[in-house]
Design a protein around this motif. Structure first.
Motif, PDB file in Angstrom:
ATOM      1  N   PHE A 135      59.439 158.096 -42.047  1.00  0.00           N
ATOM      2  CA  PHE A 135      60.365 158.956 -42.793  1.00  0.00           C
ATOM      3  C   PHE A 135      61.816 158.630 -42.440  1.00  0.00           C
ATOM      4  N   ALA A 136      62.079 158.305 -41.169  1.00  0.00           N
ATOM      5  CA  ALA A 136      63.448 158.068 -40.696  1.00  0.00           C
ATOM      6  C   ALA A 136      64.076 156.832 -41.318  1.00  0.00           C
ATOM      7  N   SER A 137      63.265 155.923 -41.851  1.00  0.00           N
ATOM      8  CA  SER A 137      63.821 154.738 -42.503  1.00  0.00           C
ATOM      9  C   SER A 137      63.863 154.888 -44.020  1.00  0.00           C
ATOM     10  N   HIS A 138      63.542 156.056 -44.516  1.00  0.00           N
ATOM     11  CA  HIS A 138      63.603 156.306 -45.954  1.00  0.00           C
ATOM     12  C   HIS A 138      65.077 156.330 -46.387  1.00  0.00           C
ATOM     13  N   PRO A 139      65.406 155.843 -47.581  1.00  0.00           N
ATOM     14  CA  PRO A 139      66.800 155.872 -48.043  1.00  0.00           C
ATOM     15  C   PRO A 139      67.436 157.257 -47.972  1.00  0.00           C
ATOM     16  N   PHE A 140      66.632 158.315 -48.190  1.00  0.00           N
ATOM     17  CA  PHE A 140      67.181 159.669 -48.106  1.00  0.00           C
ATOM     18  C   PHE A 140      67.794 159.918 -46.732  1.00  0.00           C
TER      19      PHE A 140
ATOM     20  N   TRP B 134      77.340 161.179 -40.973  1.00  0.00           N
ATOM     21  CA  TRP B 134      77.611 160.935 -39.563  1.00  0.00           C
ATOM     22  C   TRP B 134      78.162 159.538 -39.287  1.00  0.00           C
ATOM     23  N   GLY B 135      78.306 158.709 -40.322  1.00  0.00           N
ATOM     24  CA  GLY B 135      78.889 157.398 -40.127  1.00  0.00           C
ATOM     25  C   GLY B 135      77.984 156.391 -39.467  1.00  0.00           C
ATOM     26  N   SER B 136      76.690 156.670 -39.381  1.00  0.00           N
ATOM     27  CA  SER B 136      75.752 155.747 -38.742  1.00  0.00           C
ATOM     28  C   SER B 136      75.476 154.558 -39.655  1.00  0.00           C
ATOM     29  N   THR B 137      75.518 153.371 -39.104  1.00  0.00           N
ATOM     30  CA  THR B 137      75.280 152.165 -39.889  1.00  0.00           C
ATOM     31  C   THR B 137      73.824 152.111 -40.337  1.00  0.00           C
ATOM     32  N   PRO B 138      73.559 152.007 -41.643  1.00  0.00           N
ATOM     33  CA  PRO B 138      72.170 152.006 -42.130  1.00  0.00           C
ATOM     34  C   PRO B 138      71.434 150.725 -41.761  1.00  0.00           C
ATOM     35  N   VAL B 139      70.107 150.841 -41.681  1.00  0.00           N
ATOM     36  CA  VAL B 139      69.269 149.714 -41.251  1.00  0.00           C
ATOM     37  C   VAL B 139      68.469 149.127 -42.408  1.00  0.00           C
ATOM     38  N   LEU B 140      68.779 149.528 -43.629  1.00  0.00           N
ATOM     39  CA  LEU B 140      68.005 149.092 -44.788  1.00  0.00           C
ATOM     40  C   LEU B 140      68.705 147.961 -45.529  1.00  0.00           C
ATOM     41  N   ASP B 141      67.906 147.025 -46.017  1.00  0.00           N
ATOM     42  CA  ASP B 141      68.437 145.894 -46.773  1.00  0.00           C
ATOM     43  C   ASP B 141      69.144 146.365 -48.041  1.00  0.00           C
ATOM     44  N   GLU B 142      68.652 147.436 -48.637  1.00  0.00           N
ATOM     45  CA  GLU B 142      69.218 147.919 -49.896  1.00  0.00           C
ATOM     46  C   GLU B 142      70.566 148.594 -49.727  1.00  0.00           C
ATOM     47  N   ALA B 143      70.975 148.862 -48.479  1.00  0.00           N
ATOM     48  CA  ALA B 143      72.225 149.603 -48.242  1.00  0.00           C
ATOM     49  C   ALA B 143      73.435 148.885 -48.835  1.00  0.00           C
TER      50      ALA B 143
END
Length: 455
Positions: free
Chosen positions: A362-367, A376-385
């Motif tokens: 769930f924590a890696s879901h785009p939502f 919160w300004g956290s850098t996303p870990v998803l390729d689609e970002a």
């Protein structure tokens, strides 16, 4: 323009003790949850209480950003969404500060106090047999890892006590990267060409020297380069060494690691940093001297080994165009820099492992990832970002996301252990002239090797 609403969670601003941790996340009647996904609830007979440990300056309730004045929605957003998807489950968050997070995490795991942990020090905890291996869960679910940005899953792979090869004990949650940042305005005032996309040590040194002194336009003192003398200097040194095609060493099992802290490349890198210290603001060894960095009045041209934690201040001030970002120093293969960030892991003593695994997915879901980035300004870990509107609005974020994919992986196994701090102390001594570079690296090699053998 979407303004990021809080400092990157990796910047420690809270200094409270473990006993003061906030748990639970109830949300008041005045809160309005504006974020929800379109996902249907997950079928199953779900029940139980899941405790999740996060590190940094997250807040459980809505909080006002001290820089922008904007409100950031608290972690109740994630809590409510997970509980909606997994009806019958209750999620509680524990938020600990970065200060002393390793011993505090160790204490919580010893007491079996949580199920899911934010785990930047995954190497140490996996080696102790405290984490659940995730590959069996991935295989059972036929769970694809393709949605993560390149290099991230591999970067967090590590060894458990019985492993011969690195395995998956955690999955990416909060991204991070290191890069070289520079002030375009200062470059223009000195009539110096901007940094190339992948600058060499020679290029950075030449341009740093050229922009140290009295600014020809503003008549203010300028400094050509900055790196902090505290905390991350050992990692900055390692990256400089990689720019010389050196390596920190080899091996991954603690009893098989061979360090190259006293290699010719490391010595050349340290001498380069000592030379560059002539063009750095006074006080850098104590982490001072760059107080005007990321402001319109900045007086430093180049900052090496920089992270995304303070980019929010640029966005908030509307001066993003003043600064540029290029790659950290790279070796001949285009790789270099500390692999950083935070994954999530499951405590092997957890009695809610199935539910903990559901939360990690769930924590890696785009939502969740968009929420963490936009609130919160956290850098996303998803390729689609890279395709999100809120990312594309900020030109600086694209090279930040790219930098995540070119770091050294798996991450340095000693990066959160004693050899890092041994090397750090010796580098500080060399930078202040208390010890010669040769002595510093020889001692770092000997003391770190002794620690490894006695571990």
């Amino acid at each position: 323009m979407v303004v990021l609403k809080n400092r990157l969670t990796f910047v420690a601003t809270t200094m409270f003790l473990l006993g003061a941790f906030m748990t639970g996340c109830q949300g008041s009647s005045e809160e309005t949850v504006t974020r929800t996904s379109n996902e249907d609830p997950v079928e199953g007979d779900w029940s139980g209480n899941l405790k999740v440990v996060l590190i940094g300056d997250f807040q459980l309730q809505d909080a006002t950003d001290p820089i922008t004045g904007e409100r950031s929605q608290g972690l109740y957003v994630i809590k409510n969404e997970f509980e909606r998807l997994y009806h019958g489950v209750t999620v509680d968050f524990v938020i600990m500060p970065w200060r002393n997070y390793v011993p505090n995490t160790q204490a919580m795991m010893a007491g079996n106090e949580a199920d899911v942990y934010q785990m930047p020090g995954v190497n140490d905890f996996a080696a102790q047999g405290l984490l659940e291996p995730l590959q069996p869960l991935i295989d059972e679910d036929e769970y694809s890892l393709d949605h993560f940005s390149d290099n991230l899953v591999e970067g967090w792979m590590t060894l458990g006590p019985d492993d011969d090869e690195p395995e998956i004990y955690s999955l990416p949650f909060l991204g991070d990267s290191r890069f070289i940042q520079y002030d375009k305005k200062i470059f223009s005032e000195w009539e110096v060409e901007p940094l190339s996309e992948k600058p060499t040590l020679e290029e950075v040194a030449e341009k740093a020297k050229a922009m140290t002194g009295t600014n020809p336009v503003t008549e203010r003192d300028n400094y050509g380069i900055y790196f902090t003398g505290t905390n991350d200097t050992s990692l900055a040194l390692t990256n400089v060494m990689e720019g010389l095609n050196g390596s920190w060493g080899e091996g991954y099992k603690w009893d098989e690691i061979e360090l190259n802290f006293d290699s010719p490349e490391m010595l050349e890198a340290l001498n380069w940093m000592i030379e560059m210290s002539e063009y750095v603001p006074a006080g850098f060894i104590n982490g001072q001297g760059n107080e005007q960095w990321n402001t319109p009045e900045n007086n430093v041209a180049i900052s090496i080994n920089t992270g995304p934690g303070d980019l929010k201040t640029l966005f908030a001030q509307g001066i993003e165009d003043q600064y540029g970002i290029v790659e950290n120093f790279k070796n001949e293969e285009g790789i270099g820099g500390t692999f950083s960030g935070s994954p999530l892991a499951i405590a092997n003593q957890s009695t809610n492992k199935e539910l903990a695994w559901e939360f990690i997915k769930f924590a890696s879901h785009p939502f969740v990832q968009e929420y963490l980035w936009e609130e919160w300004g956290s850098t996303p870990v998803l390729d689609e970002a890279t395709e999100w509107d809120s990312i594309k609005e900020h030109d600086l974020m694209l090279p930040v996301l790219e930098a995540m994919t070119t770091a050294v992986t798996p991450r340095y196994p000693w990066a959160s252990s004693q050899p890092r701090y041994i090397l750090q102390s010796k580098v500080e001594g060399a930078l202040t002239g208390d010890i010669t570079p040769e002595q510093a690296l020889k001692q770092a090699q000997e003391e770190s090797t002794e620690w490894l053998r006695a571990r």
